[in-house]
Design a protein around this motif. Structure first.
Motif, PDB file in Angstrom:
ATOM      1  N   TYR A   1       0.817  -1.217   0.000  1.00 26.64           N
ATOM      2  CA  TYR A   1       0.000   0.000   0.000  1.00 26.64           C
ATOM      3  C   TYR A   1       0.857   1.275   0.000  1.00 26.64           C
ATOM      4  CZ  TYR A   1      -3.325   3.514   1.609  1.00 26.64           C
ATOM      5  OH  TYR A   1      -4.084   4.639   1.732  1.00 26.64           O
ATOM      6  N   ILE A   2       1.727   1.422   0.963  1.00 24.53           N
ATOM      7  CA  ILE A   2       2.528   2.652   1.083  1.00 24.53           C
ATOM      8  C   ILE A   2       3.439   2.823  -0.125  1.00 24.53           C
ATOM      9  CG2 ILE A   2       4.366   3.772   2.423  1.00 24.53           C
ATOM     10  CD1 ILE A   2       2.963   2.724   4.943  1.00 24.53           C
ATOM     11  N   LYS A   3       4.054   1.764  -0.576  1.00 26.78           N
ATOM     12  CA  LYS A   3       4.942   1.820  -1.745  1.00 26.78           C
ATOM     13  C   LYS A   3       4.163   2.294  -2.983  1.00 26.78           C
ATOM     14  CE  LYS A   3       7.955  -1.120  -4.520  1.00 26.78           C
ATOM     15  NZ  LYS A   3       8.469  -2.490  -4.707  1.00 26.78           N
ATOM     16  N   LYS A   4       2.949   1.797  -3.168  1.00 30.74           N
ATOM     17  CA  LYS A   4       2.130   2.187  -4.315  1.00 30.74           C
ATOM     18  C   LYS A   4       1.716   3.657  -4.232  1.00 30.74           C
ATOM     19  CE  LYS A   4       0.400  -2.431  -5.367  1.00 30.74           C
ATOM     20  NZ  LYS A   4      -0.763  -3.334  -5.389  1.00 30.74           N
ATOM     21  N   VAL A   5       1.286   4.082  -3.061  1.00 24.21           N
ATOM     22  CA  VAL A   5       0.894   5.482  -2.899  1.00 24.21           C
ATOM     23  C   VAL A   5       2.089   6.381  -3.189  1.00 24.21           C
ATOM     24  CG1 VAL A   5       0.150   7.247  -1.255  1.00 24.21           C
ATOM     25  CG2 VAL A   5      -1.020   5.035  -1.310  1.00 24.21           C
ATOM     26  N   ARG A   6       3.240   6.048  -2.629  1.00 25.50           N
ATOM     27  CA  ARG A   6       4.446   6.857  -2.849  1.00 25.50           C
ATOM     28  C   ARG A   6       4.847   6.894  -4.326  1.00 25.50           C
ATOM     29  NH1 ARG A   6       5.384  10.175   1.104  1.00 25.50           N
ATOM     30  NH2 ARG A   6       5.665   9.245   3.126  1.00 25.50           N
ATOM     31  N   SER A   7       4.777   5.764  -5.006  1.00 28.23           N
ATOM     32  CA  SER A   7       5.195   5.751  -6.417  1.00 28.23           C
ATOM     33  C   SER A   7       4.232   6.543  -7.298  1.00 28.23           C
ATOM     34  CB  SER A   7       5.350   4.319  -6.933  1.00 28.23           C
ATOM     35  OG  SER A   7       4.100   3.679  -7.016  1.00 28.23           O
TER      36      SER A   7
END
Length: 193
Positions: free
Chosen positions: A44-50
């Protein structure tokens, strides 16, 4: 700046929606991607950041940021862009009128895009709330870019290639500003993580 990322993450929702709005030409703005990420997604966090990296993040009403953003703004920030665009249009029209008076000629005053308004989403779901805001952002941004294109078209005489032409020196930039400087300072892109 790559454009805007509209983020919707409501407290009781099971997912976050991110809509990307990008400049696709001199005065063309489009929604270029949309992603809905479930809150239980291990990345989740990785996707939001990317999705938000190098974009200005705009949070929908009621959104609790899913991660800590350095420069996120709320939709109300775009009131300033609408106001700056309107003032800029007045300056352009005044410059055209002044030039026409000095040269004793008639010139066509540009017809600018209408002032956009934020619409109510079709459904009270993350993707629809984010889409509504992304469409609004795109319309407001396109109105600015169209205004800039109208200014630019009047900087160099098509017949003589002389500059400045209709626009006075302070409006005679040879390039289109992606956003007004004051607004660009307010909607800084998120850094790469």
């Amino acid at each position: 700046m790559l454009g805007f990322a509209t983020v919707d993450r409501q407290p009781l929702a099971e997912s976050t929606a991110v809509w990307l709005t990008s400049r696709t030409g001199n005065n063309f703005v489009r929604n270029t991607n949309a992603v809905v990420i479930r809150h239980d997604d291990p990345d989740y966090i990785k996707k939001v950041r990317s999705l938000t990296a190098e974009r200005s993040v705009v949070l929908t009403d009621g959104t609790e940021p899913p991660v800590t953003f350095a420069h996120a703004v709320r939709i109300g920030a775009f009131d300033a862009l609408i106001e700056q665009t309107s003032q800029y249009q007045e300056r352009i029209c005044t410059a055209i009128s002044d030039y026409a008076s000095r040269k004793r000629t008639e010139l066509v005053v540009p017809r600018f895009l209408p002032v956009p308004s934020l619409t109510t989403p079709e459904q009270d779901e993350p993707q629809f709330r984010a889409l509504s805001v992304a469409n609004y952002i795109g319309s407001v941004w396109a109105a600015w870019l169209f205004t800039e294109e109208q200014r630019l078209r009047r900087t160099v005489s098509p017949r003589t290639q002389e500059t400045p032409w209709i626009m006075p020196a302070d409006l005679n930039s040879p390039t289109i500003a992606v956003l007004p400087a004051e607004f660009a300072d307010r909607v800084k892109p998120e850094p790469l993580s």
